[in-house]
Write an enzyme that holds these catalytic residues in place. Structure first.
Site, mmCIF file in Angstrom:
data_model
loop_
_atom_site.group_PDB
_atom_site.id
_atom_site.type_symbol
_atom_site.label_atom_id
_atom_site.label_comp_id
_atom_site.label_asym_id
_atom_site.label_seq_id
_atom_site.Cartn_x
_atom_site.Cartn_y
_atom_site.Cartn_z
ATOM 1 N N GLU A 73 -91.354 -76.332 -4.063
ATOM 2 C CA GLU A 73 -90.009 -76.942 -3.617
ATOM 3 C C GLU A 73 -90.155 -78.319 -4.558
ATOM 4 O OE1 GLU A 73 -88.314 -75.937 -1.327
ATOM 5 O OE2 GLU A 73 -89.888 -74.457 -0.893
ATOM 6 N N TRP A 86 -88.749 -76.986 -7.565
ATOM 7 C CA TRP A 86 -86.658 -76.903 -6.229
ATOM 8 C C TRP A 86 -86.132 -77.840 -7.651
ATOM 9 C CZ3 TRP A 86 -82.877 -73.614 -6.120
ATOM 10 C CH2 TRP A 86 -83.195 -72.463 -5.987
ATOM 11 N N TRP A 94 -59.831 -72.587 -0.377
ATOM 12 C CA TRP A 94 -61.240 -73.735 -0.189
ATOM 13 C C TRP A 94 -60.131 -74.707 0.475
ATOM 14 C CZ3 TRP A 94 -66.218 -73.188 -0.193
ATOM 15 C CH2 TRP A 94 -67.315 -72.755 -1.185
ATOM 16 N N ASN A 110 -84.323 -79.656 5.695
ATOM 17 C CA ASN A 110 -83.300 -78.117 5.014
ATOM 18 C C ASN A 110 -83.210 -77.549 5.869
ATOM 19 O OD1 ASN A 110 -83.442 -77.656 2.346
ATOM 20 N ND2 ASN A 110 -84.887 -76.031 2.525
ATOM 21 N N TRP A 145 -67.488 -76.956 -0.593
ATOM 22 C CA TRP A 145 -68.301 -77.449 -0.191
ATOM 23 C C TRP A 145 -68.644 -79.202 -1.105
ATOM 24 C CZ3 TRP A 145 -69.956 -79.998 -5.120
ATOM 25 C CH2 TRP A 145 -69.583 -79.490 -6.174
ATOM 26 N N TRP A 157 -75.525 -77.984 -1.882
ATOM 27 C CA TRP A 157 -74.333 -77.728 -1.946
ATOM 28 C C TRP A 157 -73.271 -76.139 -1.645
ATOM 29 C CZ3 TRP A 157 -71.095 -78.210 2.848
ATOM 30 C CH2 TRP A 157 -72.394 -78.787 3.951
#
Ligand SMILES: Cc1cc2nc3c(=O)[nH]c(=O)nc-3n(C[C@H](O)[C@H](O)[C@H](O)COP(=O)(O)OP(=O)(O)OC[C@H]3O[C@@H](n4cnc5c(N)ncnc54)[C@H](O)[C@@H]3O)c2cc1C
Length: 471
Positions: free
Chosen positions: A271, A274, A302, A337, A355, A378
């Site tokens: 993590e 990440w 969108w 998360n 987004w 996102w």
């Protein structure tokens, strides 16, 4: 002796701070400065408010080592030049950052100061491995996380650096702005008291949090991290984003835990990596924070901001787990998360909303807002970002809710209208939201979702197929 200006940005700590350590090693006076500059002026309400708390704590930490924090407001280059002229400093140092606007500012500053004949040096104090040091076999950058992880997992980010016991002071301190005059909490005025109960500010708090996580939670982290009602994660994102703790300190703690056979240690390291990956992408593909990372998504229809997106922001979609996540963020400045993934999927897929609309709302509400991780998260959820999955992922928030909140504790904790005993967290939402929302605990919960799950899913799939057809 000419002093050194140490320009503090996302590194509100004394320990494991390469720029500060280098400055101290020069044996000259050091002037720590923080600038409310063109980049920071663009931050959202919650990040600015949380910055104010971080600066207050860091100013106290600097006082404890015989130093002082100088605050100035204005464009970075002009303000630093002004400080150089006032103090006689001949050197400016800082720890590097990687998103497009941060780099544009820093490059301008470095080139101009060097052009002025000064020493301007930057260091790696924000990530484990700098973006240009992690290369694929053919010398490119990584677009997919797993090979990135495999590349770095056995690398050594270097030893952590000790905090200085004292920082040499200049003969005279420059004038400083008063933190209160910056009024960093202005846009948070109503919610601040509520969110304040959930923050953990400062370097010692971050260190204590890491210690408690390693001692009590890391063993169960693999499973607990996904359970919505559990407090099973480190909670360190808030501290990492302001640099109240270094990623390297977290890395070494995770490595030690792994050596001791603690079960969740490798997942924790992944993590933390990440986060590095987000900065890797932000550096190599600067449009990560502004436009579709995969340009083919420009053809996706969108919707811009709209009334359903507003219902999403207010936690009134009628999808309980989505509303719970949105309200958790309003009360705590954070969101689990798993809930982040679900609310982002619902907005971008079921509500077909860009987004960027959600990314901007998070940037306004999160106290752990990180420009790279937020944009990556996102875009990953929207489908336009770096996801290795070869299919169009649409989460079903209800089945996810059943799986990761089987007893409904998370949903009841945050949505006051749901049946169950009254609880303070859910009610705190009404203290945190703007009055103009005109919502109260007596309101009835929506009887149906604003967009039904199967209807929204089909609409998104059709749009996706259409996008493919027009490519
Ligand atoms: C739509 C969306 C938006 C997000 N926005 C942000 C953001 O603005 N700031 C932010 O720090 N994280 C963001 N994340 C990632 C993640 O949700 C948070 O880092 C995590 O919830 C923080 O909780 P923790 O500190 O307890 O994490 P832990 O599970 O304890 O993880 C340890 C650390 O690893 C890093 N990390 C964990 N997961 C991720 C991830 N998916 N991406 C990048 N880094 C990660 C964080 O620095 C975190 O503190 C976002 C994720 C999504 C899906």
């Amino acid at each position: 002796m000419a002093p050194i200006l140490y320009w503090i940005r996302r590194d509100l700590r004394l320990s494991d701070n390469p720029a500060l350590t280098w400055a101290k090693a020069q044996g000259r006076p050091i002037i720590p400065v923080f600038l409310l500059d063109q980049v920071v002026e663009g931050w959202g309400a919650a990040p600015r408010w949380r910055l104010g708390l971080g600066l207050e704590a860091h100013a106290a930490a600097l006082e404890a080592v015989e130093s002082r924090l100088t605050l100035r407001r204005g464009p970075a280059l002009d303000t630093l030049r002004g400080l150089v002229a006032e103090t006689g400093a001949d050197t400016v140092v800082w720890n590097r950052l990687y998103t497009a606007d941060e780099r544009a500012r820093d490059t301008e500053v470095k080139e101009a100061l060097r052009g002025d004949g000064l020493t301007a040096r930057s260091f790696n104090g924000h990530v484990l491995f700098e973006p240009w040091t992690v290369e694929t076999g053919s010398g490119g950058f990584y677009r997919v996380y797993t090979p990135f992880w495999k590349n770095v997992r056995d690398r050594d980010p270097g030893e952590t650096l000790a905090a200085p016991a004292t920082i040499p002071a200049p003969e005279a301190w420059p004038e400083t702005d008063a933190l209160d005059d910056w009024d960093l909490g202005r846009a948070m005025r109503r919610g601040a008291d509520v969110v304040a109960q959930h923050v953990h500010v400062g370097e010692s708090s971050a260190q204590a949090r890491l210690g408690a996580f390693i001692a009590h939670k890391i063993d169960g982290y693999d499973i607990a991290r996904d359970m919505l009602a559990e407090d099973g994660t480190s909670g360190l994102s808030e501290n990492l984003t302001y640099g109240e703790i270094s990623a390297r300190t977290c890395w070494h703690a995770g490595q030690r835990a792994m050596a001791e056979g603690k079960a969740g240690a490798e997942t924790f390291l992944k993590e933390v990596v990440w986060r590095d990956f987000a900065h890797h992408l932000a550096y190599h593909t600067p449009h990560l924070t502004s436009g579709n990372w995969r340009p083919e998504w420009d053809a996706f229809p969108w919707r811009g901001d709209n009334a359903q997106a507003e219902a999403w922001r207010r936690g009134r979609t009628g999808i309980e787990v989505v509303d719970a996540g949105m309200r958790e963020m309003y009360v705590t400045g954070r969101m689990h998360n798993r809930a982040r993934m679900l609310v982002a999927s619902y907005l971008t897929k079921h509500l077909m909303t860009h987004w960027r609309v959600g990314c901007d709302w998070f940037a306004d509400c999160l106290i752990d807002w990180d420009p790279a991780s937020n944009a990556m998260g996102w875009q990953w959820a929207a489908g336009s970002g770096p996801d290795a999955a070869p299919f169009f992922r649409i989460f079903n928030p209800e089945t996810q809710g059943e799986k990761f909140d089987p007893k409904g504790r998370y949903r009841r904790r945050w949505v006051a209208e749901l049946p169950g005993p009254e609880n303070a967290d859910a009610l705190a939402f009404y203290d945190a939201i703007p009055r103009s929302w005109d919502m109260g605990p007596g309101d009835a919960y929506p009887t149906a979702p604003i967009v039904g799950l199967s209807e929204g899913r089909q609409r998104a799939l059709d749009a996706y197929a259409q996008r493919d057809a027009t490519e």
